[in-house]
Scaffold this motif. Sequence first.
Motif, short mmCIF file in Angstrom:
data_model
loop_
_atom_site.label_atom_id
_atom_site.label_comp_id
_atom_site.label_asym_id
_atom_site.label_seq_id
_atom_site.Cartn_x
_atom_site.Cartn_y
_atom_site.Cartn_z
N SER A 45 0.83 -1.21 0.00
CA SER A 45 0.00 0.00 0.00
C SER A 45 0.86 1.26 0.00
N VAL A 46 1.92 1.23 0.80
CA VAL A 46 2.83 2.39 0.84
C VAL A 46 3.55 2.54 -0.49
N ALA A 47 3.98 1.44 -1.08
CA ALA A 47 4.71 1.50 -2.35
C ALA A 47 3.83 1.99 -3.49
N LEU A 48 2.53 1.76 -3.39
CA LEU A 48 1.58 2.17 -4.44
C LEU A 48 0.73 3.35 -4.00
N GLU A 49 1.27 4.18 -3.15
CA GLU A 49 0.51 5.30 -2.57
C GLU A 49 -0.16 6.16 -3.63
N LEU A 50 0.56 6.53 -4.67
CA LEU A 50 -0.02 7.38 -5.71
C LEU A 50 -1.21 6.70 -6.38
N ALA A 51 -1.06 5.44 -6.74
CA ALA A 51 -2.16 4.71 -7.39
C ALA A 51 -3.37 4.63 -6.48
N LEU A 52 -3.14 4.40 -5.20
CA LEU A 52 -4.25 4.25 -4.26
C LEU A 52 -4.92 5.57 -3.94
N VAL A 54 -5.58 7.59 -6.34
CA VAL A 54 -6.42 7.76 -7.53
C VAL A 54 -7.62 6.82 -7.49
N ALA A 55 -7.38 5.56 -7.11
CA ALA A 55 -8.46 4.56 -7.11
C ALA A 55 -8.08 3.42 -6.18
N PRO A 56 -9.07 2.68 -5.68
CA PRO A 56 -8.77 1.52 -4.82
C PRO A 56 -8.14 0.38 -5.63
N PRO A 57 -7.51 -0.57 -4.93
CA PRO A 57 -6.81 -1.65 -5.64
C PRO A 57 -7.73 -2.47 -6.55
N ALA A 98 5.97 4.38 -13.39
CA ALA A 98 5.88 5.78 -12.97
C ALA A 98 5.20 5.91 -11.62
N ILE A 99 4.19 5.10 -11.37
CA ILE A 99 3.49 5.15 -10.08
C ILE A 99 4.45 4.79 -8.95
#
Length: 143
Positions: A45-52, A54-57, A98-99
């Motif tokens: 979750s921390v590694a994908l902070e930007l993606a999360l 924007v939208a949930p997994p 990029a995310i």
Amino acid sequence: MTRTGHPLLALRPWRRHSLVLAVAGLVYILIGLVYILVPLTVDRSVALELALRVAPPQVWGGVWVIVGLLSLASTRWPPTSETWGYTSMSSLAALWAAIYALSMLFFGAPRTGVTAVAVWSLLAFMWWSISGLRNPDDIPRAR
């Protein structure tokens, strides 16, 4: 033209690019299903902070599944474009790289994300480069 009369309803024959696109499409679908069905760990979750942000997994999982399905569709259709599925896979891989990179730069994600940036960047480049290769059937045989 097909029997139905419309050229967009025609299918290409199955060739080497079809095989690569089908296998990669299935992998993308499986990645998407993991994002939909398996809860993210705190580290992910921390590694994908930007993606999360924007939208949930589950939404991202849906994006992966859609791109995988597009790749599967591109194995045979449309007859005039053989490698368009690589574009969708390359684009999503580049976005994912990029995310990870932007999550490290702006949201304090762990620097171990550099590995993910490298892997997804390499995959994006690989899909782009494979799209330019010719099918073995298209290469003239020496006499």
